[in-house]
Design a protein around this motif. Structure first.
Motif, PDB file in Angstrom:
ATOM      1  N   CYS A 197      39.677  37.252  40.023  1.00  0.00           N
ATOM      2  CA  CYS A 197      38.571  37.544  39.112  1.00  0.00           C
ATOM      3  C   CYS A 197      37.477  36.810  39.336  1.00  0.00           C
ATOM      4  N   GLY A 198      36.413  37.528  39.567  1.00  0.00           N
ATOM      5  CA  GLY A 198      34.892  36.728  39.886  1.00  0.00           C
ATOM      6  C   GLY A 198      34.454  36.150  38.459  1.00  0.00           C
ATOM      7  N   TYR A 199      33.177  36.296  38.354  1.00  0.00           N
ATOM      8  CA  TYR A 199      32.555  35.742  37.065  1.00  0.00           C
ATOM      9  C   TYR A 199      32.565  36.972  35.989  1.00  0.00           C
ATOM     10  N   TRP A 200      32.392  38.149  36.458  1.00  0.00           N
ATOM     11  CA  TRP A 200      32.306  39.522  35.822  1.00  0.00           C
ATOM     12  C   TRP A 200      33.636  39.672  35.189  1.00  0.00           C
ATOM     13  N   GLY A 201      34.566  39.571  35.924  1.00  0.00           N
ATOM     14  CA  GLY A 201      36.122  39.780  35.714  1.00  0.00           C
ATOM     15  C   GLY A 201      36.483  38.782  34.629  1.00  0.00           C
ATOM     16  N   THR A 202      36.240  37.637  34.764  1.00  0.00           N
ATOM     17  CA  THR A 202      36.743  36.525  34.050  1.00  0.00           C
ATOM     18  C   THR A 202      36.052  36.834  32.481  1.00  0.00           C
ATOM     19  N   TYR A 203      34.792  37.191  32.411  1.00  0.00           N
ATOM     20  CA  TYR A 203      33.976  37.216  31.269  1.00  0.00           C
ATOM     21  C   TYR A 203      34.328  38.595  30.553  1.00  0.00           C
ATOM     22  N   LEU A 204      34.735  39.611  31.368  1.00  0.00           N
ATOM     23  CA  LEU A 204      35.356  40.922  30.476  1.00  0.00           C
ATOM     24  C   LEU A 204      36.885  40.793  30.170  1.00  0.00           C
ATOM     25  N   ARG A 205      37.524  40.281  31.022  1.00  0.00           N
ATOM     26  CA  ARG A 205      38.929  40.471  30.815  1.00  0.00           C
ATOM     27  C   ARG A 205      39.586  39.234  30.220  1.00  0.00           C
TER      28      ARG A 205
END
Length: 296
Positions: A197-205
């Motif tokens: 997970c990148g930043y967006w994946g960590t933020y959303l998931r």
């Protein structure tokens, strides 16, 4: 020896009984004071509810909470007394409230995630500046904002009341979410990074599902503050077709001093309904969100 045991044995029991009686008395007094305080605070609401069912000549002359004559027509008259049915103003308020809630949830959560988890230049200074904007009264920024929105042609539209929410302008909610996210273990971010997970994946998931109490708190406060906002809506909404519930209630006040108080109080009760419903639906999350963000 037996006599001494029989004489001294009841002493601890008596002390426990005395402590229990004192504790019970303190609890009784405490709950009595809470009940009296609650009745004092809720009395204006009960009076307004009672006044919404009274004839005009009894509203300010009869101090009782139970009407002598039930005037049910106050609600039908109030609903249709203005240029549009009252549902039009409720719908306008709902549109602004929905846009404001979505804007605050998206923009404030993104800003909070950046301040709480990401490393970038001048993060501390920008966070301090953001907190400083909490102390700015709206009267300081309303004139430059009005000039900007007037040049954009947005006056007499809903955009001036919704678009700023998409830019994380409510620093209080950013701070609330920053405090909540800082309480989440960083190991979750590291585990998400290992899983790709990148930043967006960590933020959303990862972050957003765990921030439900803070998000619910933001949604509830945004709903209440936007629904009750009179000043900003008065500045930007001059068209009667676009006016909201607070402005509609003001229309009951005639410039000559003649006011249909029964209809006004009836529609005030109607206007409180969505607030109570939304608050009760999210009360559990509200308490949890405030308790876990360190807001005192």
């Amino acid at each position: 020896m037996a006599t001494m045991t029989e004489t001294t044995a009841p002493a601890p029991t008596r002390r426990r009984a005395e402590r229990g009686a004192a504790t019970g008395l303190r609890r009784f007094v405490f709950h009595l004071l809470l009940t009296v305080s609650a009745m004092v605070m809720i009395y204006p609401l009960l009076w307004m509810l009672s006044a919404s069912f009274k004839p005009l000549d009894e509203i300010f002359t009869d101090p009782g909470l139970i009407p002598n004559t039930w005037e049910w027509s106050n609600y039908s008259e109030g609903w249709n007394a203005l240029p549009h049915p009252f549902e039009t103003y409720i719908w306008n308020s709902m549109v602004i409230v929905a846009g404001s809630i979505v804007g605050n949830l998206v923009s404030c959560s993104m800003a909070a995630y950046a301040f709480a988890r990401l490393r970038f230049p001048m993060r501390g200074m920008l966070f301090a500046v953001m907190l400083g904007t909490i102390m700015l009264p709206i009267h300081v920024v309303i004139i430059p904002q009005y000039i900007l929105f007037n040049n954009l042609g947005w006056v007499d539209t809903f955009w001036p009341l919704i678009v700023p929410k998409l830019l994380a302008t409510d620093a209080f909610f950013v701070f609330l979410m920053v405090q909540f996210i800082r309480g989440l273990p960083r190991e979750l971010d590291e585990a998400a990074s290992i899983d790709g997970c990148g930043y967006w994946g960590t933020y959303l998931r990862i972050i957003m599902p765990l921030c439900m109490p803070a998000l619910a708190t933001t949604a509830i406060f945004t709903f209440i503050w936007t629904w009750n906002d009179f000043y900003s809506q008065l500045i930007y909404l001059r068209d009667v077709d676009l006016q909201t519930v607070p402005l509609a209630l003001r229309l009951f006040m005639d410039s000559t001093g003649t006011t249909n108080w029964g209809a006004l109080f009836a529609m005030s009760i109607v206007a409180l309904g969505p607030i109570f419903g939304f608050f009760l639906a999210g009360q559990r999350y509200l308490v949890r969100g405030i308790a876990t963000t360190g807001i005192k």
